[in-house]
Write an enzyme that holds these catalytic residues in place. Structure first.
Site, short mmCIF file in Angstrom:
data_model
loop_
_atom_site.label_atom_id
_atom_site.label_comp_id
_atom_site.label_asym_id
_atom_site.label_seq_id
_atom_site.Cartn_x
_atom_site.Cartn_y
_atom_site.Cartn_z
CG ASP A 60 -1.78 0.87 1.43
OD1 ASP A 60 -2.52 1.32 0.45
OD2 ASP A 60 -2.06 1.74 1.96
CG ASN A 68 -4.28 11.48 -4.95
OD1 ASN A 68 -3.99 11.90 -6.19
ND2 ASN A 68 -5.64 10.26 -4.55
CG ASP A 77 -4.24 9.55 -12.19
OD1 ASP A 77 -4.97 8.68 -10.79
OD2 ASP A 77 -4.66 9.39 -12.59
CD GLU A 103 -4.11 4.11 -1.82
OE1 GLU A 103 -4.89 4.02 -0.28
OE2 GLU A 103 -5.79 3.71 -1.77
#
Length: 194
Positions: A60, A68, A77, A103
């Site tokens: 993770d 973000n 991304d 993620e």
């Protein structure tokens, strides 16, 4: 006849594109969750048949929401694509690296015991932590946490291995992130991997 051949070739190309779309994650180009589930069944079957271990590593991206929030979703991304590239570059041809969701990524390491999976995970973790990500707001680094579960010592069913790798991943995040934890360490904090 030429028209029929052309149509057949176009149909074959279209079928191949559709198959890729059904099995591949569009953002990272890694196998998707459905492909992971199918291949994991096959790999456990082979491990059982040949009496070999197989390890599952769930990973993770640490504090991905803040990436973000601070840099924007396009940069998020880009981070996911970079993580996917690092994981795929480190894996052997017999291994499977897949986008698990969000993620999270999953790696299935054939013929790999817990110790080997931890060594692999640490190598990937360190390589990713050393990479500098860039954005309009400046450079930054990301880290990952990893959880390892190994067939057959940590379980013989896919669902149990996923659950145990997830528990190990949770412990890695809970105990400071940017680390690898094996499920066997949760069972006995005095003895790792078995």
């Amino acid at each position: 006849i030429t028209n029929q051949v052309a149509v057949s070739i176009e149909n074959a190309k279209m079928y191949k594109r559709m198959e890729e779309m059904a099995t591949t994650d569009g953002l990272t180009s890694l196998p998707n969750h459905r492909t992971f589930q199918s291949k994991f069944d096959e790999m456990i079957y082979r491990a059982e048949r040949h009496g070999k271990p197989v390890s599952l590593v769930l990973t993770d991206v640490d504090k991905f929401k803040s990436v973000n929030d601070n840099y924007g979703h396009p940069v998020g991304d880009m981070v996911l694509r970079q993580v996917a590239q690092v994981l795929a570059a480190q894996a052997r041809k017999v291994d499977l690296v897949a986008r698990y969701g969000g993620e999270e990524f999953a790696m299935i390491l054939e013929d790999t015991d817990c110790e080997g999976a931890k060594l692999f995970s640490e190598r990937v973790r360190q390589q990713l932590a050393a990479q500098l990500m860039s954005s309009d707001r400046g450079s930054f680094r990301v880290t990952i946490s990893l959880g390892v579960a190994t067939y057959p010592v940590d379980g013989k069913e896919k669902e149990l291995l996923v659950e145990r790798a997830d528990q190990a991943l949770y412990r890695a995040k809970e105990s400071g992130r940017n680390r690898t934890v094996a499920y066997s360490e949760l069972k006995s904090m005095t003895k790792a991997c078995g």
